[in-house]
Design a protein around this motif. Sequence first.
Motif, mmCIF file in Angstrom:
data_model
loop_
_atom_site.group_PDB
_atom_site.id
_atom_site.type_symbol
_atom_site.label_atom_id
_atom_site.label_comp_id
_atom_site.label_asym_id
_atom_site.label_seq_id
_atom_site.Cartn_x
_atom_site.Cartn_y
_atom_site.Cartn_z
ATOM 1 N N LEU A 185 29.945 -35.058 -45.459
ATOM 2 C CA LEU A 185 30.226 -36.697 -44.488
ATOM 3 C C LEU A 185 31.591 -37.431 -45.709
ATOM 4 N N PRO A 186 31.908 -38.505 -44.540
ATOM 5 C CA PRO A 186 32.798 -39.687 -44.420
ATOM 6 C C PRO A 186 31.685 -40.189 -45.951
ATOM 7 N N LEU A 187 32.714 -40.783 -46.851
ATOM 8 C CA LEU A 187 32.060 -41.807 -47.236
ATOM 9 C C LEU A 187 31.370 -41.508 -48.677
ATOM 10 N N ILE A 188 29.110 -40.724 -47.854
ATOM 11 C CA ILE A 188 28.446 -40.350 -48.478
ATOM 12 C C ILE A 188 28.979 -39.211 -49.084
ATOM 13 N N GLY A 189 29.934 -38.125 -48.768
ATOM 14 C CA GLY A 189 29.593 -36.901 -49.106
ATOM 15 C C GLY A 189 28.492 -35.769 -48.882
ATOM 16 N N SER A 190 27.863 -35.357 -49.811
ATOM 17 C CA SER A 190 26.361 -34.547 -49.396
ATOM 18 C C SER A 190 25.671 -34.679 -49.838
#
Length: 272
Positions: free
Chosen positions: A41-46
Amino acid sequence: MVAVAVLAPWLAWLVVSLLSVYLLNLLTHARSGLPPGPRPLPLIGSLHLLGDRPHRSLARLARTHGAPLMSLRLGSVTTEVASSPAMAREFLQRHDAAFATRSVPDATGMHAAGSVPWLPPPPPPPPPPASRWRALRKMMATELFTPHRLRSEKVGELMDHVARLARDGKPVNVGRVAFTTSLNLLSRTIFSHDLTNLDDDNRSGEFQEVVTGIMDEAVGTPNVSDFFPMLAPADLQGTRRRLARLFARLHVVFDAEVEHRLRTRDAAICFY
């Protein structure tokens, strides 16, 4: 209304920038040749997929996205997960020199500069004849991780202590006595004497509290600075400050031992 009109272009620019970075990361990830993994996801990744039991979450993700090797994006850090004994053997045994360098948790800072778990591997050949990496690994192999008379002595003390408590009908704090034995094994190797004893619950408990606190802060608690290095200087969770206080408590003990050794040596020289 004027403020909204002024801020609207900037907000739009921010949204477009974030989406552009996200799409660029996806494209880079797709072309990087990395192992399969969940789409970040954007910014937080996984990060949202790890949950409060990361080991179970990673096992579930490996079954979904492919074992034995999986790629995760944790914040801004790309992480590879080996989820089978054979793949772990490839990393830790057959190609251990290539993967010997470990990322240093931000909270440890300067405290981990000389720590063996985070020592960098030796430089490409020809290596220096007495590199720090090689010297410390050799010391550990010959003095700490091999059968030794000192280890037999400490195990004997532990068995005698447990047997005495059993005869007296008293409970055994397994964690405390195991920690004290390990601590004295190291202190005897480094300082030539025990820092505590199996009957001194107060001193042993103090050391155990400090060491447990260091492990919790350094590797047991997720730190946003490790996933977003650009935020590290802010120390948003205060982990650096708490860890510095814990190390300071250890340094008081170590400094006292060093000072005692120096005074003893000077006295011996004067006597001679």
